[in-house]
Design a protein around this motif. Structure first.
Motif, PDB file in Angstrom:
ATOM      1  N   ILE A  62       0.842  -1.203   0.000  1.00  9.74           N
ATOM      2  CA  ILE A  62       0.000   0.000   0.000  1.00  9.74           C
ATOM      3  C   ILE A  62       0.871   1.245   0.000  1.00  9.74           C
ATOM      4  O   ILE A  62       0.617   2.199  -0.753  1.00  9.74           O
ATOM      5  CB  ILE A  62      -0.955   0.000   1.211  1.00  9.74           C
ATOM      6  N   LYS A  63       1.903   1.263   0.834  1.00  8.97           N
ATOM      7  CA  LYS A  63       2.793   2.425   0.907  1.00  8.97           C
ATOM      8  C   LYS A  63       3.486   2.683  -0.426  1.00  8.97           C
ATOM      9  O   LYS A  63       3.610   3.826  -0.863  1.00  8.97           O
ATOM     10  CB  LYS A  63       3.838   2.211   2.007  1.00  8.97           C
ATOM     11  N   LYS A  64       3.883   1.602  -1.076  1.00 10.75           N
ATOM     12  CA  LYS A  64       4.585   1.736  -2.350  1.00 10.75           C
ATOM     13  C   LYS A  64       3.654   2.230  -3.458  1.00 10.75           C
ATOM     14  O   LYS A  64       4.026   3.069  -4.273  1.00 10.75           O
ATOM     15  CB  LYS A  64       5.197   0.386  -2.728  1.00 10.75           C
ATOM     16  N   GLN A  65       2.426   1.702  -3.475  1.00 13.18           N
ATOM     17  CA  GLN A  65       1.503   2.038  -4.555  1.00 13.18           C
ATOM     18  C   GLN A  65       0.931   3.446  -4.410  1.00 13.18           C
ATOM     19  O   GLN A  65       0.731   4.130  -5.406  1.00 13.18           O
ATOM     20  CB  GLN A  65       0.366   1.021  -4.591  1.00 13.18           C
ATOM     21  N   PHE A  66       0.666   3.896  -3.174  1.00 10.94           N
ATOM     22  CA  PHE A  66      -0.007   5.183  -2.986  1.00 10.94           C
ATOM     23  C   PHE A  66       0.900   6.277  -2.448  1.00 10.94           C
ATOM     24  O   PHE A  66       0.426   7.366  -2.109  1.00 10.94           O
ATOM     25  CB  PHE A  66      -1.217   5.010  -2.065  1.00 10.94           C
ATOM     26  N   CYS A  67       2.202   6.010  -2.355  1.00 15.52           N
ATOM     27  CA  CYS A  67       3.189   7.012  -1.935  1.00 15.52           C
ATOM     28  C   CYS A  67       2.794   7.690  -0.628  1.00 15.52           C
ATOM     29  O   CYS A  67       2.677   8.915  -0.540  1.00 15.52           O
ATOM     30  CB  CYS A  67       3.403   8.055  -3.024  1.00 15.52           C
ATOM     31  N   CYS A  68       2.564   6.889   0.383  1.00 15.35           N
ATOM     32  CA  CYS A  68       2.234   7.429   1.699  1.00 15.35           C
ATOM     33  C   CYS A  68       2.985   6.621   2.749  1.00 15.35           C
ATOM     34  O   CYS A  68       3.510   5.555   2.455  1.00 15.35           O
ATOM     35  CB  CYS A  68       0.737   7.376   1.972  1.00 15.35           C
ATOM     36  N   LYS A  76      -5.382  -3.604  22.006  1.00 12.54           N
ATOM     37  CA  LYS A  76      -5.830  -4.684  22.892  1.00 12.54           C
ATOM     38  C   LYS A  76      -7.200  -5.211  22.487  1.00 12.54           C
ATOM     39  O   LYS A  76      -7.445  -6.411  22.495  1.00 12.54           O
ATOM     40  CB  LYS A  76      -5.885  -4.190  24.336  1.00 12.54           C
ATOM     41  N   VAL A  77      -8.110  -4.326  22.145  1.00 13.64           N
ATOM     42  CA  VAL A  77      -9.483  -4.720  21.828  1.00 13.64           C
ATOM     43  C   VAL A  77      -9.652  -5.048  20.349  1.00 13.64           C
ATOM     44  O   VAL A  77     -10.236  -6.068  19.990  1.00 13.64           O
ATOM     45  CB  VAL A  77     -10.458  -3.593  22.237  1.00 13.64           C
ATOM     46  N   MET A  78      -9.156  -4.206  19.478  1.00 13.04           N
ATOM     47  CA  MET A  78      -9.412  -4.326  18.042  1.00 13.04           C
ATOM     48  C   MET A  78      -8.430  -5.230  17.306  1.00 13.04           C
ATOM     49  O   MET A  78      -8.655  -5.572  16.160  1.00 13.04           O
ATOM     50  CB  MET A  78      -9.378  -2.940  17.389  1.00 13.04           C
ATOM     51  N   GLY A  79      -7.328  -5.597  17.917  1.00 10.69           N
ATOM     52  CA  GLY A  79      -6.333  -6.412  17.233  1.00 10.69           C
ATOM     53  C   GLY A  79      -5.372  -5.533  16.443  1.00 10.69           C
ATOM     54  O   GLY A  79      -5.064  -4.413  16.841  1.00 10.69           O
ATOM     55  N   LYS A  80      -4.899  -6.030  15.305  1.00 10.78           N
ATOM     56  CA  LYS A  80      -3.962  -5.271  14.488  1.00 10.78           C
ATOM     57  C   LYS A  80      -4.714  -4.281  13.608  1.00 10.78           C
ATOM     58  O   LYS A  80      -5.738  -4.617  13.016  1.00 10.78           O
ATOM     59  CB  LYS A  80      -3.131  -6.198  13.618  1.00 10.78           C
ATOM     60  N   ILE A  81      -4.171  -3.064  13.543  1.00  8.78           N
ATOM     61  CA  ILE A  81      -4.767  -1.995  12.746  1.00  8.78           C
ATOM     62  C   ILE A  81      -3.674  -1.391  11.873  1.00  8.78           C
ATOM     63  O   ILE A  81      -2.574  -1.122  12.348  1.00  8.78           O
ATOM     64  CB  ILE A  81      -5.379  -0.907  13.650  1.00  8.78           C
ATOM     65  N   ILE A  82      -3.989  -1.168  10.608  1.00 11.43           N
ATOM     66  CA  ILE A  82      -3.061  -0.495   9.700  1.00 11.43           C
ATOM     67  C   ILE A  82      -3.404   0.986   9.695  1.00 11.43           C
ATOM     68  O   ILE A  82      -4.551   1.362   9.462  1.00 11.43           O
ATOM     69  CB  ILE A  82      -3.158  -1.077   8.275  1.00 11.43           C
ATOM     70  N   GLN A  83      -2.404   1.831   9.950  1.00 14.92           N
ATOM     71  CA  GLN A  83      -2.588   3.282   9.913  1.00 14.92           C
ATOM     72  C   GLN A  83      -1.801   3.845   8.739  1.00 14.92           C
ATOM     73  O   GLN A  83      -0.644   3.485   8.532  1.00 14.92           O
ATOM     74  CB  GLN A  83      -2.081   3.935  11.197  1.00 14.92           C
ATOM     75  N   LEU A  84      -2.442   4.737   7.975  1.00 14.16           N
ATOM     76  CA  LEU A  84      -1.807   5.358   6.817  1.00 14.16           C
ATOM     77  C   LEU A  84      -1.951   6.869   6.911  1.00 14.16           C
ATOM     78  O   LEU A  84      -2.934   7.380   7.450  1.00 14.16           O
ATOM     79  CB  LEU A  84      -2.462   4.876   5.520  1.00 14.16           C
ATOM     80  N   GLN A  85      -0.979   7.583   6.358  1.00 11.21           N
ATOM     81  CA  GLN A  85      -1.060   9.035   6.324  1.00 11.21           C
ATOM     82  C   GLN A  85      -1.980   9.481   5.199  1.00 11.21           C
ATOM     83  O   GLN A  85      -1.962   8.913   4.111  1.00 11.21           O
ATOM     84  CB  GLN A  85       0.316   9.647   6.079  1.00 11.21           C
ATOM     85  N   GLN A  94     -10.113  -0.064  -2.959  1.00  6.67           N
ATOM     86  CA  GLN A  94      -9.859  -0.622  -4.288  1.00  6.67           C
ATOM     87  C   GLN A  94      -8.690  -1.604  -4.262  1.00  6.67           C
ATOM     88  O   GLN A  94      -8.734  -2.651  -4.909  1.00  6.67           O
ATOM     89  CB  GLN A  94      -9.580   0.494  -5.287  1.00  6.67           C
ATOM     90  N   PHE A  95      -7.653  -1.282  -3.506  1.00  5.60           N
ATOM     91  CA  PHE A  95      -6.485  -2.162  -3.406  1.00  5.60           C
ATOM     92  C   PHE A  95      -6.854  -3.504  -2.788  1.00  5.60           C
ATOM     93  O   PHE A  95      -6.446  -4.554  -3.292  1.00  5.60           O
ATOM     94  CB  PHE A  95      -5.392  -1.475  -2.573  1.00  5.60           C
ATOM     95  N   LEU A  96      -7.635  -3.486  -1.710  1.00 10.41           N
ATOM     96  CA  LEU A  96      -8.004  -4.733  -1.031  1.00 10.41           C
ATOM     97  C   LEU A  96      -8.859  -5.626  -1.922  1.00 10.41           C
ATOM     98  O   LEU A  96      -8.726  -6.842  -1.902  1.00 10.41           O
ATOM     99  CB  LEU A  96      -8.737  -4.425   0.276  1.00 10.41           C
ATOM    100  N   VAL A  97      -9.737  -5.024  -2.716  1.00 15.55           N
ATOM    101  CA  VAL A  97     -10.588  -5.805  -3.615  1.00 15.55           C
ATOM    102  C   VAL A  97      -9.751  -6.372  -4.768  1.00 15.55           C
ATOM    103  O   VAL A  97      -9.884  -7.546  -5.120  1.00 15.55           O
ATOM    104  CB  VAL A  97     -11.755  -4.941  -4.145  1.00 15.55           C
ATOM    105  N   GLN A  98      -8.884  -5.546  -5.358  1.00 19.40           N
ATOM    106  CA  GLN A  98      -8.067  -6.002  -6.486  1.00 19.40           C
ATOM    107  C   GLN A  98      -7.070  -7.079  -6.063  1.00 19.40           C
ATOM    108  O   GLN A  98      -6.764  -7.982  -6.838  1.00 19.40           O
ATOM    109  CB  GLN A  98      -7.321  -4.829  -7.114  1.00 19.40           C
ATOM    110  N   ALA A  99      -6.567  -6.985  -4.835  1.00 11.53           N
ATOM    111  CA  ALA A  99      -5.612  -7.981  -4.349  1.00 11.53           C
ATOM    112  C   ALA A  99      -6.306  -9.280  -3.963  1.00 11.53           C
ATOM    113  O   ALA A  99      -5.639 -10.291  -3.748  1.00 11.53           O
ATOM    114  CB  ALA A  99      -4.847  -7.428  -3.155  1.00 11.53           C
ATOM    115  N   GLY A 100      -7.628  -9.260  -3.854  1.00 14.43           N
ATOM    116  CA  GLY A 100      -8.371 -10.463  -3.522  1.00 14.43           C
ATOM    117  C   GLY A 100      -8.392 -10.772  -2.035  1.00 14.43           C
ATOM    118  O   GLY A 100      -8.694 -11.891  -1.643  1.00 14.43           O
TER     119      GLY A 100
END
Length: 112
Positions: A62-68, A76-85, A94-100
């Protein structure tokens, strides 16, 4: 006193079968949110991906494709979370759907 052989019924979950099926409304959702920081700055968070996925590899692509920039946060409650600028809600969905990784119906986009 009289000793009675009465069996007390256990708690019955009427939706137990529905949780295991692929019926609509029973799937796990991936939530993509935006959080306002200071001024024009904002964060995009992705929550609800399956635990068996490699979050670091997804983040790297994601970082490579969207330059962020971004990172993976363990909550603790939600598990792993991805944070992006920045506001990357549409790009990430769109990325998650295209990657399957997820289907389009499983994505919930939140924010203003």
């Amino acid at each position: 006193m009289v000793d009675l052989d009465i069996e007390v019924p256990h708690a019955y979950d009427p939706f137990a079968e529905a949780k295991n099926s692929d019926a609509p409304g029973t799937k796990e959702y991936v939530h993509i949110r935006i959080q306002q920081r200071n001024g024009k700055k904002c964060l995009t968070t992705v929550q609800g991906l399956k635990e068996n996925y490699s979050y670091d590899k997804i983040l790297k692509d994601i970082k490579k494709q969207f330059c962020c920039n971004g990172n993976v946060v363990q909550d603790k409650v939600m598990g792993k979370i991805i944070q992006l600028q920045g506001d990357q809600r549409k790009n990430v969905s769109q990325f998650l759907v295209q990657a399957g990784l997820v289907q389009k119906e499983q994505i919930k986009i939140h924010g203003f």
